[in-house]
Design an enzyme around this catalytic site. Structure first.
Site, PDB file in Angstrom:
ATOM      1  N   ILE A  18       0.750  -1.123  -0.114  1.00 20.26           N
ATOM      2  CA  ILE A  18      -0.002  -0.034   0.017  1.00 20.26           C
ATOM      3  C   ILE A  18       0.892   1.264  -0.066  1.00 20.26           C
ATOM      4  O   ILE A  18       0.367   2.310  -0.846  1.00 20.26           O
ATOM      5  CB  ILE A  18      -1.142  -0.136   1.389  1.00 20.26           C
ATOM      6  CG1 ILE A  18      -2.052  -1.074   1.110  1.00 20.26           C
ATOM      7  CG2 ILE A  18      -1.644   1.376   1.343  1.00 20.26           C
ATOM      8  CD1 ILE A  18      -2.733  -1.575   2.275  1.00 20.26           C
ATOM      9  N   ARG A  38      13.492   0.536   4.777  1.00 23.40           N
ATOM     10  CA  ARG A  38      14.397   0.121   5.821  1.00 23.40           C
ATOM     11  C   ARG A  38      15.716  -0.311   5.099  1.00 23.40           C
ATOM     12  O   ARG A  38      16.963  -0.349   5.369  1.00 23.40           O
ATOM     13  CB  ARG A  38      14.155  -0.537   6.874  1.00 23.40           C
ATOM     14  CG  ARG A  38      13.496  -1.960   6.148  1.00 23.40           C
ATOM     15  CD  ARG A  38      12.897  -3.004   7.412  1.00 23.40           C
ATOM     16  NE  ARG A  38      12.164  -3.917   7.032  1.00 23.40           N
ATOM     17  CZ  ARG A  38      11.694  -4.779   7.581  1.00 23.40           C
ATOM     18  NH1 ARG A  38      12.338  -4.946   8.910  1.00 23.40           N
ATOM     19  NH2 ARG A  38      10.741  -5.677   7.260  1.00 23.40           N
ATOM     20  N   ASN A  90       3.106   4.922   7.136  1.00 25.51           N
ATOM     21  CA  ASN A  90       2.495   3.765   6.336  1.00 25.51           C
ATOM     22  C   ASN A  90       3.174   2.681   7.013  1.00 25.51           C
ATOM     23  O   ASN A  90       2.459   1.426   7.057  1.00 25.51           O
ATOM     24  CB  ASN A  90       2.795   3.897   5.041  1.00 25.51           C
ATOM     25  CG  ASN A  90       2.546   2.488   4.320  1.00 25.51           C
ATOM     26  OD1 ASN A  90       1.045   2.040   4.268  1.00 25.51           O
ATOM     27  ND2 ASN A  90       3.332   1.595   3.938  1.00 25.51           N
ATOM     28  N   TYR A 167      -1.713  -6.478  17.282  1.00 24.86           N
ATOM     29  CA  TYR A 167      -2.044  -5.584  15.972  1.00 24.86           C
ATOM     30  C   TYR A 167      -3.113  -4.510  16.173  1.00 24.86           C
ATOM     31  O   TYR A 167      -3.069  -3.437  16.004  1.00 24.86           O
ATOM     32  CB  TYR A 167      -2.148  -6.435  14.804  1.00 24.86           C
ATOM     33  CG  TYR A 167      -2.479  -5.766  13.533  1.00 24.86           C
ATOM     34  CD1 TYR A 167      -1.200  -5.386  12.746  1.00 24.86           C
ATOM     35  CD2 TYR A 167      -3.790  -5.550  13.051  1.00 24.86           C
ATOM     36  CE1 TYR A 167      -1.481  -4.720  11.672  1.00 24.86           C
ATOM     37  CE2 TYR A 167      -3.965  -4.922  11.487  1.00 24.86           C
ATOM     38  CZ  TYR A 167      -2.562  -4.351  11.063  1.00 24.86           C
ATOM     39  OH  TYR A 167      -2.721  -3.612   9.889  1.00 24.86           O
ATOM     40  N   THR A 202      -1.614  -7.898  -0.051  1.00 20.20           N
ATOM     41  CA  THR A 202      -0.244  -7.544   0.233  1.00 20.20           C
ATOM     42  C   THR A 202       0.426  -8.603   0.936  1.00 20.20           C
ATOM     43  O   THR A 202      -0.091  -9.727   1.413  1.00 20.20           O
ATOM     44  CB  THR A 202      -0.052  -6.125   0.919  1.00 20.20           C
ATOM     45  OG1 THR A 202      -0.413  -6.494   2.479  1.00 20.20           O
ATOM     46  CG2 THR A 202      -0.984  -5.053   0.425  1.00 20.20           C
TER      47      THR A 202
HETATM   48  P1  NAP Z   1       3.348  -4.840   3.374  1.00 20.67           P
HETATM   49  O1  NAP Z   1       3.185  -4.955   2.098  1.00 20.67           O
HETATM   50  O2  NAP Z   1       4.124  -5.797   4.216  1.00 20.67           O
HETATM   51  O3  NAP Z   1       4.372  -3.476   3.624  1.00 20.67           O
HETATM   52  C1  NAP Z   1       4.742  -3.135   4.862  1.00 20.67           C
HETATM   53  C2  NAP Z   1       5.529  -1.996   4.777  1.00 20.67           C
HETATM   54  O4  NAP Z   1       6.301  -1.655   5.988  1.00 20.67           O
HETATM   55  C3  NAP Z   1       6.918  -2.409   3.812  1.00 20.67           C
HETATM   56  O5  NAP Z   1       7.546  -1.496   3.211  1.00 20.67           O
HETATM   57  C4  NAP Z   1       8.072  -2.845   5.142  1.00 20.67           C
HETATM   58  O6  NAP Z   1       9.347  -2.894   4.411  1.00 20.67           O
HETATM   59  C5  NAP Z   1       7.753  -1.689   5.763  1.00 20.67           C
HETATM   60  N1  NAP Z   1       8.418  -2.092   7.227  1.00 20.67           N
HETATM   61  C6  NAP Z   1       8.033  -3.185   8.058  1.00 20.67           C
HETATM   62  N2  NAP Z   1       8.957  -3.171   9.141  1.00 20.67           N
HETATM   63  C7  NAP Z   1       9.617  -1.766   9.071  1.00 20.67           C
HETATM   64  C8  NAP Z   1      10.793  -1.120   9.819  1.00 20.67           C
HETATM   65  N3  NAP Z   1      11.114  -1.741  10.941  1.00 20.67           N
HETATM   66  N4  NAP Z   1      11.041   0.122   9.297  1.00 20.67           N
HETATM   67  C9  NAP Z   1      10.574   0.386   8.368  1.00 20.67           C
HETATM   68  N5  NAP Z   1       9.762  -0.101   7.452  1.00 20.67           N
HETATM   69  C10 NAP Z   1       9.310  -1.242   7.597  1.00 20.67           C
HETATM   70  O7  NAP Z   1       2.073  -4.202   4.081  1.00 20.67           O
HETATM   71  P2  NAP Z   1       0.741  -3.244   3.494  1.00 20.67           P
HETATM   72  O8  NAP Z   1      -0.343  -4.416   3.713  1.00 20.67           O
HETATM   73  O9  NAP Z   1       1.241  -2.770   2.475  1.00 20.67           O
HETATM   74  O10 NAP Z   1       0.577  -2.384   4.817  1.00 20.67           O
HETATM   75  C11 NAP Z   1       0.907  -1.055   4.747  1.00 20.67           C
HETATM   76  C12 NAP Z   1       0.328  -0.468   6.280  1.00 20.67           C
HETATM   77  O11 NAP Z   1      -1.245  -0.566   5.985  1.00 20.67           O
HETATM   78  C13 NAP Z   1       0.609  -1.133   7.363  1.00 20.67           C
HETATM   79  O12 NAP Z   1       0.715  -0.193   8.556  1.00 20.67           O
HETATM   80  C14 NAP Z   1      -0.912  -2.009   7.538  1.00 20.67           C
HETATM   81  O13 NAP Z   1      -0.689  -2.254   9.124  1.00 20.67           O
HETATM   82  C15 NAP Z   1      -1.738  -1.271   7.005  1.00 20.67           C
HETATM   83  N6  NAP Z   1      -3.035  -1.933   6.702  1.00 20.67           N
HETATM   84  C16 NAP Z   1      -2.954  -3.018   5.833  1.00 20.67           C
HETATM   85  C17 NAP Z   1      -4.002  -3.781   5.614  1.00 20.67           C
HETATM   86  C18 NAP Z   1      -4.173  -4.641   4.740  1.00 20.67           C
HETATM   87  O14 NAP Z   1      -5.211  -5.571   4.512  1.00 20.67           O
HETATM   88  N7  NAP Z   1      -3.156  -5.058   3.637  1.00 20.67           N
HETATM   89  C19 NAP Z   1      -5.279  -3.429   6.311  1.00 20.67           C
HETATM   90  C20 NAP Z   1      -5.203  -2.468   7.135  1.00 20.67           C
HETATM   91  C21 NAP Z   1      -3.889  -1.752   7.313  1.00 20.67           C
HETATM   92  P3  NAP Z   1      10.136  -4.431   4.015  1.00 20.67           P
HETATM   93  O15 NAP Z   1       9.733  -4.480   2.837  1.00 20.67           O
HETATM   94  O16 NAP Z   1      11.732  -3.755   4.365  1.00 20.67           O
HETATM   95  O17 NAP Z   1       9.774  -5.360   4.873  1.00 20.67           O
END
Ligand code: NAP
Length: 244
Positions: A18, A38, A90, A167, A202
């Protein structure tokens, strides 16, 4: 220092999922997007992919496990731009062992809080002096419907069974940051809001989410680009306001 009028936007965790889509959409407005990641290789690859699309994108190392990278990122933005207009907190994680309150591993709960709440707080604090120099700062905390106390209190809510204490509580805490930071900045013209992406395919959920990243990015992008008469201190998904 570059005193360009284009907006300067930092999105954490922007190398994939996202966050990458949020960066893409904000970049498409002509803003300079700082692709927070990171890992240098993943961040550079993502920024290069955005540049291929004609966007003004640069990688900026932000590792929420390493506070010195947050301070260095703020110093680099200060040196080059002297201000920050948009911050999207994010980056977020889930952790193995996070579970219902009766079963969850305390270490997993702490791990999720470390990134989803303390990490976002640290980035917001480090960027605050730069955001205060913007004429119209926008801060978006990427939360989750799973952070809604109101929704979790409703046994008929479609995700009611998804009770994962670390979470969900970390996103509820992030929502409190939104409310309190919005109050702190109310006189400055800055707007601080929480965005709920919705269940999006994702890596976070092994691509089980039902929405595309384009759909998942929608609420955060709208809040990042709010006009001056837009809301502050609220919690929104793509359809509108959510209950805390
Ligand atoms: P994702 O594809 O797993 O992406 C997560 C991102 O966070 C990646 O760029 C990851 O980097 C980064 N990250 C993780 N640990 C980190 C750290 N220690 N320092 C810096 N960056 C770090 O997940 P996503 O679904 O896109 O999630 C994005 C946001 O949306 C999150 O806050 C999640 O909680 C929220 N969200 C997602 C959903 C859903 O259904 N997907 C629903 C509600 C909310 P790396 O690639 O290096 O690991």
């Amino acid at each position: 220092m570059n005193s360009s009028t284009a907006s300067i936007a930092l999105i954490t965790g922007a190398n994939k999922g996202i966050g990458f889509e949020i960066a893409r959409r904000i970049g498409a407005t002509g803003a300079r997007v700082l692709v927070g990641a990171r890992d240098e290789a993943r961040g550079e690859t993502a920024a290069a992919a955005l540049r291929v699309e004609g966007l003004d994108a640069r990688f900026l190392r932000v590792d929420l496990d390493q506070p010195q990278t947050i301070a260095a990122a703020a110093a680099a933005i200060d040196a080059e731009h002297g201000r920050l207009d948009i911050l999207v907190n994010n980056a977020g994680v889930v952790a193995p062992g996070d579970d219902r309150p009766g079963q969850a591993s305390p270490e997993a709960v702490r791990r999720v809080f470390e990134i989803n709440f303390f990490g976002a707080l640290a980035v917001a604090q480090a960027m605050l002096p730069l955001l205060k120099r913007s004429k119209a700062a926008r801060i978006v905390n990427v939360s989750s419907g799973l952070g809604s106390l109101g929704r979790h209190s409703d046994p008929n809510w479609e995700f009611s069974a998804f009770k994962v204490i670390g979470y969900c509580a970390s996103k509820a805490a992030l929502n409190m940051l939104t409310v309190q930071l919005a109050a702190e900045l109310r006189e400055t013209g800055a707007k601080v809001n929480s965005a709920a992406p919705g269940y999006t395919a994702t890596d976070l959920n092994q691509h089980r989410g039902r929405q595309t990243v384009a759909e998942g990015a929608q609420a955060a992008v709208r809040l990042a680009l709010l006009p001056d008469d837009g809301p502050t201190g609220g919690f929104f998904d793509a359809e509108g306001r959510l209950p805390w």
